[in-house]
Scaffold this active site. Structure first.
Site, short mmCIF file in Angstrom:
data_model
loop_
_atom_site.label_atom_id
_atom_site.label_comp_id
_atom_site.label_asym_id
_atom_site.label_seq_id
_atom_site.Cartn_x
_atom_site.Cartn_y
_atom_site.Cartn_z
N SER A 1 3.95 2.46 0.47
CA SER A 1 2.99 2.67 1.56
C SER A 1 1.58 2.22 1.17
CB SER A 1 3.04 4.13 1.96
OG SER A 1 2.56 4.27 3.25
N LYS B 1 0.37 -1.22 -0.86
CA LYS B 1 -0.71 -2.19 -0.60
C LYS B 1 -1.46 -2.42 -1.92
CE LYS B 1 -1.67 0.37 3.76
NZ LYS B 1 -0.68 0.09 4.75
N TRP C 1 5.86 1.38 12.58
CA TRP C 1 4.40 1.35 12.38
C TRP C 1 4.02 0.31 11.31
CZ3 TRP C 1 0.11 2.63 14.64
CH2 TRP C 1 -1.03 3.02 13.94
N HIS D 1 10.02 6.07 6.92
CA HIS D 1 8.99 5.65 5.97
C HIS D 1 9.07 6.53 4.71
CE1 HIS D 1 5.05 4.01 4.97
NE2 HIS D 1 4.63 5.23 4.70
C1 GTR Z 1 -0.32 5.72 7.32
C2 GTR Z 1 -1.05 4.43 7.37
C3 GTR Z 1 -0.23 3.35 6.75
C4 GTR Z 1 0.44 3.77 5.46
C5 GTR Z 1 0.78 5.22 5.38
C6 GTR Z 1 0.96 5.83 3.99
O1 GTR Z 1 -0.99 6.76 7.95
O2 GTR Z 1 -1.35 4.15 8.70
O3 GTR Z 1 -0.99 2.18 6.61
O4 GTR Z 1 -0.29 3.37 4.37
O5 GTR Z 1 -0.16 6.03 5.97
O6 GTR Z 1 0.29 5.46 3.04
O7 GTR Z 1 1.76 6.75 3.90
#
Ligand code: GTR
Length: 421
Positions: free
Chosen positions: A261, A265, A352, A402
Site C-alpha cells: 500500500s 509506494k 481503489w 486490500h
Molecule cells: C488509502 C490510500 C491509498 C493506500 C492505502 C494504504 O487510504 O488512499 O493510497 O496507500 O491507504 O496505505 O493502506
C-alpha cells in the site's frame, strides 16, 4: 418557536461556512466521486519512456543511462515525490539487542539503532532483523511496517518504538502480514523498520520525523520540489540498506525491497532511486505507486493529495484533477527499476488501487526492459485470478481485499528464488 428555528438554522449555517473555510484554506477542494467504470476513463496519452524530452528517440542502452533515465528520475523528484538528500548528515549504527536463539532456536534476531544525529538522543530508527542460521551471507527482504516492529510477530524480545503510535499496538497484531518463519525457513532474512520512526504519517507541517534535520537555516518546511513523507520513507529504506551493507551475515547484493500500500509506494520509489536494491516488490500500491495516474480510476491525484497532503511534494498538487498535464506516469517509475526484477501485485476487491492500472504500468515499462536486454512482461492481458506471471517482471491478482497475505508472500519468495538463488 420561530426564534428557535432561526437560531438552529444560523448555527448550522455557521458550521457549514466554517468547514468550507477550513477546506479552502488548506487548498482542499471537494473531489469528484471516484470512477470505477472503464468506459468513463478519460482519453489519455502516456509519455513514451524511450522518447527524450527533446522529442528524440533513445537509440540505445548508453543513452538510456546517460540521458533518459536521469530525465525521468528528475521528473519524479521535482514533480511528485520531491527531492531527498542523497545521504544522511550523520549515520551511526549500534546493535541494541541480539538473540541467537530466536524463533525457538531457528533464527538470529537483532535490533539495530540507526542514528541520524551524533547525539544518541536525536533522531533514529530501529531496524529489526531476523536471519536464518546459515553459514553464508543471506539475501534479505526489507520492508517498512505500519504499526511498530513488535507487531509483525509475537516475540517478547522485540522493543516497542517510542515513536508516534507504536505503543498503542499489541505484539503480533499485524503478524498476518508478516510470515516471518516462512521467510526464514526459505533461507531469507527479514529486515523491517516502523515507518513512524522515520516520519509519522500525518500532516504536521513536517515538524516531526527526519525532515527538519535537513532544513537550511531559517527553513520551516520542505520547498515545493522537496520530499514529502513517501520520499522520507523511501530514504529510510536506503539508510536501512546502508546498515545491511555493513552486516557480514547479510548479502547486501541480494536485498529485496518490499512494501504494501502506501509503503509499497515507498518501496517502488526507493527501488527506483537506489540501484543497490536487487529486486523491488509492490503489493497493492495503487495511486502514487504502481497504478497509472492518467487513468484516474479509483483513487486519483486530486483525492490522494487531498486526503494525504503530506505524502508528495507540493508541486504534485498542480496535477490535482489535471492528470493530463503530468509529464510522466507510473510506468516510468517501473522503468527506473529496469533491468532489475520487479513484481507488482493487485487484489480483486482493491478497486481503489486500480488493479488494471497497476498491471498496465508493468506492460508499458516493458520496452525499457527489452532495451536493457531483459524480457518485460510476458503477457499483454491481465492474467486470471491467482495465476502468476513470472519473469524479470512479475504480476498477480488474487481474490480478496486490500492486504498483503500469505498467498502474496509465497509468490514473492518464489520470485526471489528465481532471481537470487
Ligand atoms: C488509502 C490510500 C491509498 C493506500 C492505502 C494504504 O487510504 O488512499 O493510497 O496507500 O491507504 O496505505 O493502506
Amino acid at each position: 418557536m420561530f426564534k428557535c428555528f432561526y437560531n438552529k438554522f444560523a448555527a448550522w449555517y455557521l458550521v457549514v461556512v466554517l468547514l468550507l473555510c477550513l477546506f479552502t484554506v488548506n487548498g482542499y477542494t471537494q473531489q469528484p466521486e471516484a470512477n470505477y467504470d472503464e468506459t468513463r476513463i478519460p482519453a489519455y496519452t502516456l509519455p513514451d519512456p524511450l522518447v527524450l524530452q527533446s522529442g528524440k528517440l533513445v537509440t540505445g542502452e548508453p543513452q538510456w543511462w546517460k540521458e533518459r533515465r536521469p530525465e525521468i528520475l528528475s521528473l519524479f523528484e521535482m514533480e511528485m515525490y520531491g527531492r531527498a538528500p542523497s545521504t544522511a548528515t550523520y549515520l551511526g549504527f549500534s546493535v541494541a539487542t541480539q538473540d541467537t536463539n530466536a524463533l525457538n532456536g531457528k533464527a538470529i534476531r537483532k535490533e539495530i539503532t540507526v542514528h541520524f544525529t551524533k547525539d544518541k538522543q536525536g533522531a533514529s530508527m530501529s531496524v529489526l532483523l531476523y536471519l536464518p542460521k546459515l553459514n553464508t551471507p543471506v539475501p534479505v527482504f526489507l520492508g517498512l511496517n505500519f504499526r511498530g516492529n513488535h507487531t509483525i510477530i509475537d516475540d517478547p524480545g522485540i522493543s516497542v518504538s517510542a515513536h508516534w503510535k507504536a505503543a498503542e499496538h499489541r505484539r503480533g497484531e499485524d503478524s498476518l502480514s508478516w510470515p516471518v518463519e516462512r521467510i526464514i525457513e526459505n533461507g531469507y532474512g527479514l529486515a523491517t523498520v516502523y515507518y513512524g520512526d522515520i516520519d509519522p504519517d500525518f500532516d504536521d507541517g513536517f515538524l516531526n520525523g527526519i525532515h527538519p534535520l535537513f532544513f537550511r537555516e531559517g527553513q520551516t518546511k520542505p520547498d515545493p520540489d522537496e520530499w514529502g513523507s513517501i520520499g522520507a520513507w523511501a530514504w529510510g529504506l536506503s539508510r536501512a540498506l546502508d546498515y545491511l551493507v555493513t552486516d557480514g551475515a547479510v548479502d547486501a547484493r541480494r536485498v529485496v525491497v518490499i512494501g504494501h500500500s502506501r509503503l509499497g509506494k515507498a518501496a517502488l520509489w526507493a527501488g527506483a532511486q537506489d540501484q543497490r536494491f536487487a529486486v523491488v516488490i509492490s503489493n497493492n500500491s495503487g495511486c502514487g505507486g504502481a497504478a497509472l495516474s492518467k487513468r484516474a480510476f479509483g483513487e486519483t491525484v486530486g483525492s490522494i493529495n487531498t486526503a494525504f497532503p503530506h505524502w508528495f511534494c507540493m508541486n504534485f498538487r498542480k496535477f490535482n484533477n489535471n492528470e493530463a498535464a503530468l509529464p510522466m506516469d507510473q510506468h516510468m517509475l517501473i522503468a527506473l527499476i529496469a533491468p532489475r526484477p520487479v513484481y507488482v501485485a493487485s487484489a480483486e476487491e482493491d478497486r481503489w488501487a486500480d488493479p488494471k492500472g497497476e498491471f498496465l504500468s508493468l506492460l508499458y515499462a516493458s520496452p525499457v526492459y527489452s532495451l536493457l536486454g531483459k524480457h518485460g512482461l510476458s503477457v499483454k492481458e491481465m492474467p486470471a485470478l491467482n495465476e502468476k506471471v513470472m519473469g524479470t517482471v512479475g504480476y498477480h491478482i488474487r481474490p480478496g481485499r486490500h492486504a498483503i497475505t500469505l498467498f502474496d508472500w509465497e509468490r514473492y519468495i518464489e520470485f526471489a528464488d528465481l532471481h537470487l538463488h
